[in-house]
Write an enzyme that holds these catalytic residues in place. Structure first.
Site, PDB file in Angstrom:
ATOM      1  N   HIS A 176      28.071  57.056  38.339  1.00 50.70           N
ATOM      2  CA  HIS A 176      28.478  56.634  39.689  1.00 50.70           C
ATOM      3  C   HIS A 176      29.658  56.948  40.214  1.00 50.70           C
ATOM      4  CE1 HIS A 176      26.027  53.238  38.065  1.00 50.70           C
ATOM      5  NE2 HIS A 176      26.011  52.756  39.467  1.00 50.70           N
ATOM      6  N   LYS A 180      34.333  53.332  40.729  1.00 53.69           N
ATOM      7  CA  LYS A 180      33.724  52.330  40.037  1.00 53.69           C
ATOM      8  C   LYS A 180      34.662  51.671  38.785  1.00 53.69           C
ATOM      9  CE  LYS A 180      29.195  50.579  38.071  1.00 53.69           C
ATOM     10  NZ  LYS A 180      29.353  49.460  38.608  1.00 53.69           N
TER      11      LYS A 180
END
Length: 233
Positions: A131, A135
């Site tokens: 990600h 995040k």
């Protein structure tokens, strides 16, 4: 339909754009600094906030009699409390670790593959998730859902970010700039490997799924999931 956005970061803005394109209205744009919510003109609330505010956001919507869906991760130690709160207040709630329609199909493929792999010996299971660097939680909620799907159907008992024991699934969480989300499950043996992979190309899939879930849940009562929205599984 009038939609309250509880969380107005990048996901909130993506949801707003798709909601407006689908002829909905935005009745509220709340950030982490918003102290109170006016739900008087709201049909459905969508929570994509941060872990520290998600529970209070969800309960505020339930208190107002507004169906609420949440895609915020990192707060799930309070999940059962929220479910009980929703039931006791005759509310409406839907949580998904990932609202992407493709990912929810991927969840079902993952479960089916785990059932098949449980019947053969010699394979170790690993999950890799990648990600963007903003995040906040690791592993991702999606990776945890994938691990739980495997655990339900095999002899694995838990997952870990560290060196796994024989009954643990190792999740490798990587953070790379500008990656919306990639998840891969691999079964390795001495003679071969089997992998399934989902790659998100943008946040649009997550935002579209959230709006579709909001459209579906309007005027309903109870606890739901994306399996209900998509009628799968």
């Amino acid at each position: 339909m009038n939609i309250a956005l509880l969380g107005y970061g990048r996901m909130g803005k993506s949801i707003e754009a798709i909601a407006l394109d689908r002829n909905h209205n935005i009745s509220l744009k709340a950030t982490s600094s918003t102290k109170s919510f006016d739900f008087s003109k709201t049909d459905v609330a969508i929570d994509f906030s941060i872990p520290s505010t998600a529970v209070s956001n969800i309960k505020s919507a339930i208190d107002a009699g507004v169906p609420v869906i949440s895609g915020t991760t990192g707060w799930l130690e309070h999940y059962n409390d929220v479910i009980e709160y929703c039931k006791s207040n005759n509310g409406t709630f839907l949580y998904a670790s990932n609202f992407s329609l493709g990912v929810n199909i991927f969840f079902e493929i993952n479960k089916q593959l785990s059932r098949l792999m449980a019947k053969v010996e010699g394979y170790n299971t690993e999950i890799e998730e990648i990600h963007h660097t903003q995040k906040l939680d690791a592993p991702s909620g999606t990776a945890i859902t994938l691990a739980e799907g495997i655990i339900e159907n095999t002899e694995y008992k838990s997952w870990t970010l560290d060196n796994p024991k024989s009954n643990e699934i190792r999740i490798e969480a990587k953070r790379i700039p500008e990656v919306p989300g990639t998840h891969e499950i691999t079964y390795n043996s001495e003679i071969d490997s089997i992998s399934i992979k989902h790659t998100a190309h943008s946040r649009q899939g997550f935002a579209l799924g959230a709006v579709i879930a909001a459209e579906w849940i309007k005027d309903k009562k109870g606890i739901f999931s994306m399996k209900d929205v998509l009628n799968i599984g």
